[in-house]
Design a protein around this motif. Sequence first.
Motif, PDB file in Angstrom:
ATOM      1  N   ARG A 282      47.802  38.299  48.496  1.00 27.22           N
ATOM      2  CA  ARG A 282      47.195  39.578  48.128  1.00 27.22           C
ATOM      3  C   ARG A 282      46.443  39.458  46.801  1.00 27.22           C
ATOM      4  O   ARG A 282      45.364  40.032  46.641  1.00 27.22           O
ATOM      5  CB  ARG A 282      48.265  40.664  48.055  1.00 27.22           C
ATOM      6  CG  ARG A 282      47.679  42.057  47.889  1.00 27.22           C
ATOM      7  CD  ARG A 282      48.673  43.132  48.236  1.00 27.22           C
ATOM      8  NE  ARG A 282      49.723  43.266  47.241  1.00 27.22           N
ATOM      9  CZ  ARG A 282      50.629  44.249  47.253  1.00 27.22           C
ATOM     10  NH1 ARG A 282      50.603  45.161  48.225  1.00 27.22           N
ATOM     11  NH2 ARG A 282      51.567  44.322  46.341  1.00 27.22           N
ATOM     12  N   THR A 283      47.000  38.705  45.881  1.00 27.11           N
ATOM     13  CA  THR A 283      46.328  38.480  44.597  1.00 27.11           C
ATOM     14  C   THR A 283      45.003  37.753  44.807  1.00 27.11           C
ATOM     15  O   THR A 283      43.998  38.075  44.159  1.00 27.11           O
ATOM     16  CB  THR A 283      47.235  37.668  43.661  1.00 27.11           C
ATOM     17  OG1 THR A 283      48.459  38.377  43.447  1.00 27.11           O
ATOM     18  CG2 THR A 283      46.559  37.416  42.313  1.00 27.11           C
TER      19      THR A 283
ATOM     20  N   LEU B 178      42.498  40.262  45.986  1.00 26.20           N
ATOM     21  CA  LEU B 178      42.050  41.108  44.881  1.00 26.20           C
ATOM     22  C   LEU B 178      41.023  40.371  44.022  1.00 26.20           C
ATOM     23  O   LEU B 178      40.041  40.958  43.568  1.00 26.20           O
ATOM     24  CB  LEU B 178      43.247  41.535  44.023  1.00 26.20           C
ATOM     25  CG  LEU B 178      44.177  42.592  44.636  1.00 26.20           C
ATOM     26  CD1 LEU B 178      45.450  42.733  43.820  1.00 26.20           C
ATOM     27  CD2 LEU B 178      43.473  43.941  44.744  1.00 26.20           C
TER      28      LEU B 178
ATOM     29  N   SER C 105      38.687  45.652  48.500  1.00 28.00           N
ATOM     30  CA  SER C 105      39.205  46.955  48.086  1.00 28.00           C
ATOM     31  C   SER C 105      40.687  47.078  48.420  1.00 28.00           C
ATOM     32  O   SER C 105      41.198  46.413  49.327  1.00 28.00           O
ATOM     33  CB  SER C 105      38.428  48.079  48.772  1.00 28.00           C
ATOM     34  OG  SER C 105      38.768  48.154  50.149  1.00 28.00           O
ATOM     35  N   ASN C 106      41.387  47.939  47.672  1.00 26.81           N
ATOM     36  CA  ASN C 106      42.809  48.158  47.934  1.00 26.81           C
ATOM     37  C   ASN C 106      43.051  48.653  49.347  1.00 26.81           C
ATOM     38  O   ASN C 106      44.017  48.256  50.006  1.00 26.81           O
ATOM     39  CB  ASN C 106      43.366  49.176  46.935  1.00 26.81           C
ATOM     40  CG  ASN C 106      43.487  48.595  45.529  1.00 26.81           C
ATOM     41  OD1 ASN C 106      43.024  47.486  45.280  1.00 26.81           O
ATOM     42  ND2 ASN C 106      44.095  49.337  44.628  1.00 26.81           N
TER      43      ASN C 106
ATOM     44  N   ILE D 196      42.753  45.720  51.833  1.00 30.28           N
ATOM     45  CA  ILE D 196      43.914  44.829  51.738  1.00 30.28           C
ATOM     46  C   ILE D 196      45.136  45.477  52.377  1.00 30.28           C
ATOM     47  O   ILE D 196      45.882  44.831  53.119  1.00 30.28           O
ATOM     48  CB  ILE D 196      44.186  44.471  50.269  1.00 30.28           C
ATOM     49  CG1 ILE D 196      43.027  43.644  49.703  1.00 30.28           C
ATOM     50  CG2 ILE D 196      45.499  43.711  50.122  1.00 30.28           C
ATOM     51  CD1 ILE D 196      43.100  43.387  48.219  1.00 30.28           C
ATOM     52  N   ASN D 197      45.340  46.758  52.122  1.00 28.01           N
ATOM     53  CA  ASN D 197      46.488  47.455  52.721  1.00 28.01           C
ATOM     54  C   ASN D 197      46.432  47.406  54.241  1.00 28.01           C
ATOM     55  O   ASN D 197      47.456  47.205  54.904  1.00 28.01           O
ATOM     56  CB  ASN D 197      46.528  48.908  52.251  1.00 28.01           C
ATOM     57  CG  ASN D 197      47.046  49.050  50.830  1.00 28.01           C
ATOM     58  OD1 ASN D 197      47.673  48.139  50.298  1.00 28.01           O
ATOM     59  ND2 ASN D 197      46.789  50.182  50.210  1.00 28.01           N
TER      60      ASN D 197
ATOM     61  N   LEU E 230      49.115  48.898  47.853  1.00 33.56           N
ATOM     62  CA  LEU E 230      48.288  49.110  46.677  1.00 33.56           C
ATOM     63  C   LEU E 230      47.810  50.561  46.642  1.00 33.56           C
ATOM     64  O   LEU E 230      47.609  51.182  47.692  1.00 33.56           O
ATOM     65  CB  LEU E 230      47.082  48.170  46.697  1.00 33.56           C
ATOM     66  CG  LEU E 230      47.394  46.669  46.673  1.00 33.56           C
ATOM     67  CD1 LEU E 230      46.116  45.872  46.911  1.00 33.56           C
ATOM     68  CD2 LEU E 230      48.019  46.268  45.356  1.00 33.56           C
TER      69      LEU E 230
ATOM     70  N   GLU F 195      45.364  53.436  46.627  1.00 35.58           N
ATOM     71  CA  GLU F 195      44.000  53.555  47.123  1.00 35.58           C
ATOM     72  C   GLU F 195      43.274  54.724  46.458  1.00 35.58           C
ATOM     73  O   GLU F 195      43.888  55.746  46.145  1.00 35.58           O
ATOM     74  CB  GLU F 195      44.000  53.766  48.646  1.00 35.58           C
ATOM     75  CG  GLU F 195      44.611  52.613  49.418  1.00 35.58           C
ATOM     76  CD  GLU F 195      44.575  52.837  50.919  1.00 35.58           C
ATOM     77  OE1 GLU F 195      43.772  53.689  51.363  1.00 35.58           O
ATOM     78  OE2 GLU F 195      45.338  52.174  51.640  1.00 35.58           O
ATOM     79  N   ASP F 196      41.983  54.540  46.259  1.00 38.56           N
ATOM     80  CA  ASP F 196      41.148  55.611  45.712  1.00 38.56           C
ATOM     81  C   ASP F 196      40.476  56.347  46.864  1.00 38.56           C
ATOM     82  O   ASP F 196      39.531  55.854  47.476  1.00 38.56           O
ATOM     83  CB  ASP F 196      40.084  55.024  44.779  1.00 38.56           C
ATOM     84  CG  ASP F 196      39.187  56.107  44.180  1.00 38.56           C
ATOM     85  OD1 ASP F 196      39.536  57.291  44.314  1.00 38.56           O
ATOM     86  OD2 ASP F 196      38.141  55.754  43.595  1.00 38.56           O
TER      87      ASP F 196
END
Length: 410
Positions: free
Chosen positions: A155-156, A159, A164-165, A168-169, A199, A201-202
Motif C-alpha cells: 500500500r505504501t 501511495l 488515490s486513497n 487503493i481502498n 485509508l 478518502e476525500d
Amino acid sequence: MAIKKKITNSSINALKPEDKRLNDTEISGFHARISPKGRVTYFLYYRHNGRQQNVKLGTHPEITPAQARDAAKMASASIVQGVDPHENKKELKAQEKLARLTTLQAFIELEFEKWYTAQYPRTGERELKNLRVNFPTLLPMQLRDINASLLEKLRTEMLNQKKSNATINRRFTTLKSVLSRAVEWEVIPSHDLKKLKPLIEDNSRIRYLSFDEEERLRKALTARDIKIKRERDSGNKHRAERGYPLLPNLSARTFADYLEPLVILAMNTGMRRGELFSLRWQNVNLERDFLTIEAANAKSGKARHIPLNQKAKSALTNWRNDCESPLWVFEGKPEQPLKDIKKAWSTVLEEARIKDFRFHDLRHHFASRLVMAGVDLNTTRELLGHGSLDMTLRYSHLAPEHKANAVNLL
C-alpha cells in the motif's frame, strides 16, 4: 559456490543463480538449489543403509521455505526410524500439490472466482481481473503467508505512485474478500487483514455542469449524432455505387447510437454507470414512468425504483424504437451489455469544451439540480441509492450561487 545459511524467505529471495546452492544451518542435509534460470528447488541429502541419497521436497514458490523445512523434518524423522523418505515420496508429492492448491491464484481460480462472479455478476469478473493485475507478486504465495505487514508495504508503494486513497481502498477490498472467504471455507484458520485500516478518502469533490456547460454538452451530442448519420449516408452511397451490401439507414432514427440517450438518462436519473450498462428493457416501465434497478446491479445491494421525468422518458421511448436490442437497453457486442464509452465520451467533452468532468459527475449533476430545486436530502438519498444520509449530506453545501439567491430574498 554453496552458501551456508538458514533457509528462510529472505535468504531464498537473496539467492542468485551463481550461488548454485544454499545449505541450511539447522537441519543437516536440508538445502536449496537454484538453476541458471533462477528456479529454486528444495532437497534433503541423507544416508540410508549406507547409501547417499537426495529426496526432492518441492519447488519454490509452490511451497514456502517454512513448508520445505517441515517436509525436511518429517523426512529426517523417517530416516531415524529406519524408513527411506523415497518410500514416502507420494506423501511428499501430495503435500506439494496441496501447497499449490492453497496459493492465492489457485484458490481464486478453483474456488473463489465462480462464487464471486455469481454473487456480483456486474462487477465480479472485472474486480478479480484488477486484483490479478494489481497484486502479481501475491498470486503464487500461500494464503496463510499473506498478512497485514506485507500488504502495508504494498500500500505504501501505491501511495508513492500517487494512487488515490479511494483507488487503493478498492484494490484491497477485493483482496480482503478473498482472504475472508478462505477463512470461512476453512482453507486457512485466520487472517490479520483487519489490522489494515482503510485509508481516509476525500469525498468532497462535487463537480456538476453549469447551465452554459450543460447547453454546450447537449449541442455537442446533437452535432455528433448528425455527423454519424451523414457519415452513414455517405458510406452507403459509396457502397451502393460499388454493389456492396448497405449498412442500416440511420436517418430515420432519433438517435444514431447509444451515447446521447445514455447521457440524457444519466443526467435525469442519477444512475451509476454500471447501473446504466446493466439496465434491461424488462426493468423499464414507460407506461407508469419509472425504471427499476435490480438488487444484483445496485452498489448497495438493494433494489430501487426511479421515476422518469419527461426528458428521460422521451429519450428511452425514442431509443427503444431506434435500437435493435430486445434485452439490454444499451447493448455493446451482440447480446451483451455495453462495457466501455471512454473514447466516445472524451470526444464529446472535447467538442463541448468541458474540462475536468467524468461520466460519474453526471450523477453529481443530477443531485445538485435536485438540491438547488429544493428537494429534501432524504428524497435525494433515496433517488441516488445511498445506503446512508452521510453520503448525501455533501450535496447540502455544493451550490454557493443557489445559497446566495436564497440570502438575497431577505
